[in-house]
Design a protein around this motif. Structure first.
Motif, mmCIF file in Angstrom:
data_model
loop_
_atom_site.group_PDB
_atom_site.id
_atom_site.type_symbol
_atom_site.label_atom_id
_atom_site.label_comp_id
_atom_site.label_asym_id
_atom_site.label_seq_id
_atom_site.Cartn_x
_atom_site.Cartn_y
_atom_site.Cartn_z
ATOM 1 N N THR A 70 0.838 -1.197 0.000
ATOM 2 C CA THR A 70 0.000 0.000 0.000
ATOM 3 C C THR A 70 0.874 1.247 0.000
ATOM 4 N N CYS A 71 0.350 2.322 -0.584
ATOM 5 C CA CYS A 71 1.102 3.573 -0.648
ATOM 6 C C CYS A 71 1.192 4.198 0.746
ATOM 7 N N ARG A 72 2.084 5.156 0.890
ATOM 8 C CA ARG A 72 2.271 5.823 2.184
ATOM 9 C C ARG A 72 0.988 6.506 2.650
ATOM 10 N N GLU A 73 0.254 7.106 1.727
ATOM 11 C CA GLU A 73 -0.973 7.813 2.073
ATOM 12 C C GLU A 73 -2.030 6.849 2.628
ATOM 13 N N CYS A 74 -2.234 5.724 1.968
ATOM 14 C CA CYS A 74 -3.203 4.730 2.445
ATOM 15 C C CYS A 74 -2.738 4.116 3.765
ATOM 16 N N ASN A 75 -1.448 3.876 3.889
ATOM 17 C CA ASN A 75 -0.929 3.308 5.127
ATOM 18 C C ASN A 75 -1.124 4.280 6.290
ATOM 19 N N ARG A 78 -4.784 4.244 7.267
ATOM 20 C CA ARG A 78 -5.103 3.010 7.998
ATOM 21 C C ARG A 78 -4.637 3.116 9.446
ATOM 22 N N LEU A 79 -3.424 3.613 9.649
ATOM 23 C CA LEU A 79 -2.893 3.743 11.006
ATOM 24 C C LEU A 79 -3.651 4.799 11.800
ATOM 25 N N ALA A 80 -4.061 5.885 11.164
ATOM 26 C CA ALA A 80 -4.848 6.921 11.847
ATOM 27 C C ALA A 80 -6.194 6.357 12.282
ATOM 28 N N GLY A 81 -6.785 5.536 11.440
ATOM 29 C CA GLY A 81 -8.049 4.891 11.797
ATOM 30 C C GLY A 81 -7.892 3.940 12.971
ATOM 31 N N ARG A 82 -6.792 3.220 12.997
ATOM 32 C CA ARG A 82 -6.536 2.309 14.118
ATOM 33 C C ARG A 82 -6.333 3.084 15.400
ATOM 34 N N ARG A 83 -5.634 4.223 15.321
ATOM 35 C CA ARG A 83 -5.395 5.019 16.526
ATOM 36 C C ARG A 83 -6.690 5.615 17.064
ATOM 37 N N SER A 84 -7.625 5.943 16.181
ATOM 38 C CA SER A 84 -8.853 6.600 16.627
ATOM 39 C C SER A 84 -9.774 5.618 17.361
ATOM 40 N N VAL A 85 -9.724 4.331 17.049
ATOM 41 C CA VAL A 85 -10.583 3.365 17.724
ATOM 42 C C VAL A 85 -9.906 2.646 18.874
ATOM 43 N N THR A 86 -8.606 2.716 18.957
ATOM 44 C CA THR A 86 -7.879 2.072 20.043
ATOM 45 C C THR A 86 -7.881 2.993 21.252
ATOM 46 N N PRO A 87 -8.332 2.496 22.405
ATOM 47 C CA PRO A 87 -8.341 3.377 23.591
ATOM 48 C C PRO A 87 -6.932 3.738 24.019
ATOM 49 N N ASP A 88 -6.793 4.937 24.522
ATOM 50 C CA ASP A 88 -5.495 5.404 24.996
ATOM 51 C C ASP A 88 -5.265 4.851 26.394
ATOM 52 N N LEU A 89 -4.406 3.877 26.514
ATOM 53 C CA LEU A 89 -4.143 3.232 27.799
ATOM 54 C C LEU A 89 -3.228 4.047 28.671
#
Length: 91
Positions: A70-75, A78-89
């Motif tokens: 995947t290109c840098r933009e899509c990657n 994807r990572l920003a989406g994962r950070r938004s749903v993962t609770p900040d421990l």
């Protein structure tokens, strides 16, 4: 003929307590991978399906062509989406 990469590797290795031959070999491998990326000027992103320059993809040494699927933009998206749903421990 003097080897400028070897001389630089010796200087950097001495400053950081590394093996100069190993450092020079690692730098040469990285330069070879970058040269191989130039052989493939464009690649299609598996996520957005756009044809992009090879520099739009991060390196992946396990991949056959040396580039991520995947290109840098899509990657990044994807990572920003994962950070938004993962609770900040940490909080």
């Amino acid at each position: 003929m003097p080897d400028p990469l070897g001389e630089l590797a010796r200087e950097v290795a001495a400053a950081h307590a590394l093996d100069p031959d190993d450092l020079a070999a690692r730098v040469r491998r990285q330069l070879a991978r970058r040269a191989a990326r130039g052989a493939q000027p464009f690649k299609r992103c598996s996520r957005c399906a756009r044809e992009l320059p090879a520099l739009a993809f991060a390196e992946d040494t396990a991949a056959g062509d040396g580039l991520q699927r995947t290109c840098r933009e899509c990657n990044a998206a994807r990572l920003a989406g994962r950070r938004s749903v993962t609770p900040d421990l940490g909080a």
